[in-house]
Design a protein around this motif. Structure first.
Motif: not given
Length: 393
Positions: A215-220, A289-290
């Motif tokens: 489960d991720s939206d890319g940065l979280t 994350f960045v």
């Protein structure tokens, strides 16, 4: 120096608040680097708390027609210096090299990368390398790289580093000519008659079994292996360190330090890209994350000591030199990571910079700590954290 190109690195001391002195010091550094020669490109890296407009003005006035491009930094080493410099100028010139630069403030990061790459076209040389200096704090570097790739295609390597600056206020600055931009993008295409070399390495190693990002939206990242991401991550750290790393038992500073010391390694088809854990949410049980960690990715918890990290810096620089296809390097531009800066000792910083000197066998080397590193040689991806990226010239 070789017959077709030359590189020269110079540095200057400057004082925050002294605009006239900063402009004069920058101009002197440019003149020292050029040494009376016509340069194609002046790459300027300046401490972010200086008057950057004065830096840009001093560089432009002494440029002699060269393209001036640059970025804000906090820590930059030049040559054999044992301490960071305030302003560092890298001059590139020679009959086998030319440069084109552009900037973009487009709101969409993909459009930003595409706009800059398209504007830098036009040089008719056998080889090209695109250098990107994006904002380092917006978490959009992968979109910027994809935008540049959409214009450049697979045959043009992309290298660079996110601008370091005021990380509390999420502000960084880029320089183009006499202009200073905030949280924008500057790109430079260096066109050459023979290739430049790009290398990337980190020196970290995998710990434990791989995890799947479920489960991720890319940065979280919200879940790893179907469970709350923070819980899984802290369980791995507890097993690794032999101590209770539950969030409730850790001071906030300790948890942040663990995130720097133990990033995630994102498994790509041809390589591994490090992702620094920059934040945790003890309520939502997430990791932040960045640089993106996509849904479905395979990741590992990573670890490494100072010796391994310094060795990784040397490996990146050696890769870059090897990519010159047998030619001797005349200089090197290196981007390390602000997270590595926090993990390394002061002697480790110097050793990391010296690894480039050893690989390049020249003093015309600059190492700057950046917020996210870029090295795209194959595929459309190429964003890194806690990695050393080297450009051999």
């Amino acid at each position: 120096m070789t017959a077709d190109r030359w590189v020269s690195v110079s540095s200057a001391r400057a004082v925050a608040g002294d605009s006239a002195g900063t402009a004069a010091a920058t101009a002197r550094a440019v003149e020292e680097a050029r040494a009376g020669r016509p340069a194609a490109l002046l790459l300027v890296m300046a401490r972010w708390d200086l008057d950057l407009r004065a830096v840009a003005r001093g560089a432009q006035e002494a440029a002699g027609g060269a393209v001036v491009a640059g970025t804000s930094t906090t820590t930059t080493f030049a040559g054999r210096a044992d301490a960071p410099a305030d302003v560092v100028v890298t001059a590139l010139g020679g009959p086998g090299l030319e440069a084109r630069a552009a900037a973009s403030t487009a709101a969409d990061p993909f459009a930003r990368g595409a706009e800059v790459a398209a504007a830098c076209r036009g040089a008719e040389r056998a080889h090209a390398t695109h250098v990107l200096l994006p904002a380092g704090t917006d978490g959009q570097q992968q979109a910027v790289v994809r935008g540049a790739y959409s214009e450049l295609g697979p045959g043009v390597p992309i290298v660079g580093g996110g601008s370091d600056g005021d990380l509390v206020a999420f502000r960084s600055w880029q320089l183009l000519g006499g202009q200073v931009l905030e949280n924008a993008l500057v790109g430079v295409t260096i066109a050459t008659d023979r290739p430049l070399g790009v290398g990337a390495a980190h020196g970290l190693h995998r710990v434990g079994d791989p995890l799947v990002v479920t489960d991720s939206d890319g940065l979280t990242v919200r879940a790893l292996d179907g469970r709350p991401a923070l819980d899984v991550y802290l369980e791995r750290l507890s097993a690794l360190l032999g101590e209770d790393c539950a969030a409730a038992s850790l001071a906030p500073g300790r948890l942040a330090a663990l995130g720097y010391a133990h990033p995630l390694g994102l498994v790509r088809r041809r390589r591994e890209e490090v992702r620094t854990v920059t934040g945790t949410d003890p309520v939502a049980r997430t990791l932040s994350f960045v640089s993106e960690v996509p849904l479905g990715s395979l990741v590992h918890v990573m670890a490494g000591d100072e010796e391994q990290m310094v060795a990784g810096a040397g490996e990146a620089c050696e890769q870059a030199v090897a990519a010159l296809e047998g030619a001797d390097p005349v200089g090197m531009v290196v981007f390390s990571c602000v997270a590595r800066r926090e993990l390394l000792s002061s002697t480790g910083h110097v050793r990391e910079a010296r690894s480039a000197l050893t690989a390049a066998a020249t003093d015309d080397v600059v190492l700057s700590y950046s917020c996210g590193e870029i090295a795209r040689v194959s595929g459309a991806a190429g964003c890194h954290n806690q990695t050393v990226v080297a450009l051999a010239l």
